[in-house]
Design a protein around this motif. Structure first.
Motif, mmCIF file in Angstrom:
data_model
loop_
_atom_site.group_PDB
_atom_site.id
_atom_site.type_symbol
_atom_site.label_atom_id
_atom_site.label_comp_id
_atom_site.label_asym_id
_atom_site.label_seq_id
_atom_site.Cartn_x
_atom_site.Cartn_y
_atom_site.Cartn_z
ATOM 1 N N ALA A 23 0.830 -1.211 0.000
ATOM 2 C CA ALA A 23 0.000 0.000 0.000
ATOM 3 C C ALA A 23 0.858 1.252 0.000
ATOM 4 O O ALA A 23 0.496 2.268 -0.611
ATOM 5 C CB ALA A 23 -0.936 -0.015 1.212
ATOM 6 N N ILE A 24 1.993 1.182 0.674
ATOM 7 C CA ILE A 24 2.902 2.336 0.702
ATOM 8 C C ILE A 24 3.555 2.539 -0.663
ATOM 9 O O ILE A 24 3.618 3.659 -1.185
ATOM 10 C CB ILE A 24 3.963 2.145 1.799
ATOM 11 C CG1 ILE A 24 3.291 2.215 3.179
ATOM 12 C CG2 ILE A 24 5.062 3.201 1.687
ATOM 13 C CD1 ILE A 24 4.181 1.773 4.319
ATOM 14 N N VAL A 25 4.003 1.447 -1.266
ATOM 15 C CA VAL A 25 4.618 1.525 -2.599
ATOM 16 C C VAL A 25 3.618 2.076 -3.613
ATOM 17 O O VAL A 25 3.971 2.883 -4.487
ATOM 18 C CB VAL A 25 5.131 0.139 -3.035
ATOM 19 C CG1 VAL A 25 5.535 0.146 -4.513
ATOM 20 C CG2 VAL A 25 6.314 -0.290 -2.165
ATOM 21 N N LEU A 238 -3.996 3.693 7.363
ATOM 22 C CA LEU A 238 -3.431 2.681 6.471
ATOM 23 C C LEU A 238 -3.293 1.358 7.212
ATOM 24 O O LEU A 238 -3.619 0.289 6.686
ATOM 25 C CB LEU A 238 -2.073 3.168 5.951
ATOM 26 C CG LEU A 238 -1.593 2.632 4.606
ATOM 27 C CD1 LEU A 238 -2.598 2.891 3.508
ATOM 28 C CD2 LEU A 238 -0.249 3.277 4.243
ATOM 29 N N GLN A 239 -2.838 1.416 8.458
ATOM 30 C CA GLN A 239 -2.696 0.208 9.266
ATOM 31 C C GLN A 239 -4.045 -0.493 9.444
ATOM 32 O O GLN A 239 -4.173 -1.702 9.235
ATOM 33 C CB GLN A 239 -2.128 0.561 10.638
ATOM 34 C CG GLN A 239 -0.683 1.023 10.645
ATOM 35 C CD GLN A 239 -0.242 1.432 12.040
ATOM 36 O OE1 GLN A 239 -0.990 1.302 13.005
ATOM 37 N NE2 GLN A 239 0.971 1.949 12.151
ATOM 38 N N MET A 243 -5.209 -4.002 7.785
ATOM 39 C CA MET A 243 -5.575 -5.108 8.669
ATOM 40 C C MET A 243 -6.940 -5.685 8.276
ATOM 41 O O MET A 243 -7.122 -6.905 8.223
ATOM 42 C CB MET A 243 -5.616 -4.659 10.123
ATOM 43 C CG MET A 243 -5.911 -5.803 11.095
ATOM 44 S SD MET A 243 -6.118 -5.289 12.813
ATOM 45 C CE MET A 243 -7.799 -4.675 12.790
ATOM 46 N N LEU A 244 -7.904 -4.810 7.988
ATOM 47 C CA LEU A 244 -9.230 -5.288 7.584
ATOM 48 C C LEU A 244 -9.151 -6.054 6.271
ATOM 49 O O LEU A 244 -9.826 -7.076 6.089
ATOM 50 C CB LEU A 244 -10.192 -4.108 7.457
ATOM 51 C CG LEU A 244 -10.548 -3.366 8.752
ATOM 52 C CD1 LEU A 244 -11.394 -2.132 8.449
ATOM 53 C CD2 LEU A 244 -11.261 -4.281 9.729
ATOM 54 N N ALA A 341 -11.861 3.103 2.861
ATOM 55 C CA ALA A 341 -11.483 3.233 1.450
ATOM 56 C C ALA A 341 -10.293 2.321 1.126
ATOM 57 O O ALA A 341 -10.254 1.685 0.069
ATOM 58 C CB ALA A 341 -11.140 4.686 1.139
ATOM 59 N N VAL A 342 -9.344 2.234 2.051
ATOM 60 C CA VAL A 342 -8.178 1.344 1.871
ATOM 61 C C VAL A 342 -8.636 -0.112 1.876
ATOM 62 O O VAL A 342 -8.224 -0.911 1.025
ATOM 63 C CB VAL A 342 -7.144 1.587 2.988
ATOM 64 C CG1 VAL A 342 -6.033 0.534 2.936
ATOM 65 C CG2 VAL A 342 -6.543 2.984 2.868
ATOM 66 N N ALA A 343 -9.510 -0.464 2.817
ATOM 67 C CA ALA A 343 -9.995 -1.844 2.907
ATOM 68 C C ALA A 343 -10.793 -2.226 1.669
ATOM 69 O O ALA A 343 -10.681 -3.353 1.162
ATOM 70 C CB ALA A 343 -10.850 -2.014 4.160
#
Length: 527
Positions: A23-25, A238-239, A243-244, A341-343
């Protein structure tokens, strides 16, 4: 800097680290901040391109603070200090938690149950200001509530133009109608979806008029932006989102929320998570529990992520997926919005659409219009009409519970009653969860139709549904409509049950002629 700490425990540190690194990349956090609609794939790009203005609401909504404060002073100067919010879903859940957190009074009318509507109208009408909130401008519940208040004000010799304030999207049917009538209208950002609208006019207008410090709310979110949009392993959103996503990839599709703040933020998160992720047969089911030792949280099940809000120590989850969150409400709201949104990206769904919400509305409208057939009960026992299989009430309940998958399933209890008058019945969630040893959710109808209703139809297909309806003490007509509040809520319940059955979900509906006695009977059958 607002606190947005997350304490995590995960079963596979390697899986989590790899997903977080990816996700960071991919610069997921900064691309969300930049409102990049390509993050969720080509099928989601069109919807995402008009739904990302929530990312910087702490700045874009700032101009509302002074305007709302000035209006509040004007209303107080006229002796108008009772604020009622008529709205559903994102239009009501955010203001409710904002006001609870701030310790100010806000009456939230998010029901078509006639006794609840009548009770709200009867409360301090001479001092009441009504905020009518609907993003689409076509929400039938909200339109019906507006009509009821207009009628009540007129009957009391009060000019509705002095008492009703409208929040909606520009050019919606409600905007057009309210503008023509002469109401004060706040137009929200149309590029923000309802469940992401906490920091728009939908969240700020009723909360600010009720007396909440909405400037401080925006400050808390603004202070958190730098950390929540950083492509950095310390980013708490982000964490949590990663995780989700990792949990879901491992078959963990329940999110058990223990809200330690006591302000009801779990109900707001419930809608955000369920409606954003529950589609395409995938998703994360939120299970909101009242305290940390509640069944489903302790003990938990292996298909659950545990999140404790307002504490700084991660709970111990049977699956190993756990988090603790703390921070100001504004920071929490933005944290969850980014995390979901990340999940959504990790799960492979569009977190901004809600394709199955409309189906229940359509079924309800068909019943009201006479286009659909109104079901008849299979039998009646002790004043309870039973819509479902079985030759006795006890057998019908037992048969429904036997359909709960003991490895992956859940039970949803849906109660279409006055949620203020029968608030204590929500404790039956604990009773059913203890009996089943499986996640159990509890929702007040029709409120949940604008929240977890999307997940029930579109999410992981492992739910079993107990629906409770009841005869009102007195029905209530709706001015200008050929149906009443009582027939409306009945059609909503029957319509949702029909759609659930069409999706292959087991449903048992129990309609109570004597509500207090019927609720005690149901409680006993679930024990």
């Amino acid at each position: 800097m607002a606190e947005v700490d997350v304490v995590l425990s995960v079963p596979s540190q390697q899986d989590f680290d790899e997903a977080l690194s990816s996700a960071i990349v991919d610069q997921v956090a900064s691309r969300i901040s930049a409102q990049d609609p390509t993050l969720w794939g080509p099928e989601a790009e069109s919807e995402a391109s008009i739904r990302l203005s929530w990312t910087h609401l702490p700045e874009s909504s700032r101009s509302l603070v002074g305007e709302i404060s000035e209006l509040r002073e004007q209303l107080l100067g006229k002796g108008l200090d009772h604020i009622v919010l008529c709205g559903m879903g994102g239009s009501s859940l955010a203001p409710e938690v904002i006001c609870h957190t701030a310790g100010v009074a806000l009456t939230v009318l998010d029901s078509s149950q006639p006794d609840m509507v009548r009770g709200a109208i009867a409360d301090r009408l001479d001092r009441t200001v009504v905020v009518v909130s609907s993003k689409s401008g076509g929400t039938i519940e909200t339109d019906s509530q507006r009509r009821a208040y207009e009628h009540a004000f007129t009957e009391a010799g009060i000019d509705p133009l002095e008492r009703i304030i409208v929040v909606t999207d520009p050019d919606s049917p409600l905007d057009q109608q309210a503008t023509e009538t002469g109401y004060r209208v706040f137009r929200a950002d149309p590029h923000v979806g309802g469940r992401y609208s906490a920091l728009t006019a939908f969240g700020l207008v009723p909360s600010g008029l009720a007396g909440a410090d909405i400037g401080a709310l925006l400050d808390g979110a603004a202070d958190a932006e730098a950390s929540l949009y950083a492509d950095d392993p310390s980013n708490p959103a982000l964490q949590l989102g990663v995780m989700l996503g990792v949990a879901n990839a491992h078959g963990v599709d329940k999110l058990v929320l223990s809200d330690q703040t006591g302000h009801g933020v779990g109900d707001w998160i419930e809608q955000l998570v369920a409606e954003s992720t529950g589609k395409l047969g995938k998703g994360i089911l939120p299970v909101v529990v009242p305290f940390e030792n509640a069944v489903n949280f302790n003990p938990s099940t292996s298909d659950s992520v545990l999140v404790s809000i307002g504490t700084d120590e991660a709970p111990k989850a049977q699956s190993g997926y756990a988090a603790a969150l703390q921070g100001s409400l504004g920071a929490q709201m933005l944290l969850w919005e980014v995390a979901v949104a990340v999940a959504g990206r990790a799960i492979g769904i569009d977190p901004f659409d809600q394709p199955d919400v409309e189906s229940a509305k359509k079924a309800a409208r068909e019943l009201l219009d006479g286009a659909g057939s109104v079901p008849s009960p299979d039998y009646t026992e002790n004043g309870i009409d039973v819509y479902g299989s079985g030759s006795s009430l006890a057998e019908s309940v037992r048969a429904l519970l036997d359909q709960v998958d003991l490895d992956a399933g859940y039970l949803a209890i849906q109660v279409y009653l006055d949620r203020l008058a029968y608030a204590d019945f929500a404790e039956v969630r604990e009773v059913a969860a203890a009996r089943l040893g499986r996640p159990v959710t509890f929702g007040w109808g029709p409120r949940f139709l604008h929240s977890t209703g999307q997940y029930h139809k579109g999410g992981t297909p492992n739910g079993v549904f107990l629906q409770v309806t009841g005869a009102p003490e007195h029905d209530l007509p709706i001015a200008g409509r050929d149906f009443t509040f009582g027939s409306f809520i009945d059609s909503q319940a029957a319509g949702d049950a029909a759609v659930l059955r069409d999706h292959g979900r087991p449903v048992l509906r129990l309609h109570l002629s004597d509500v207090p006695a019927g609720l005690e009977t149901i409680r006993g059958l679930l024990e």
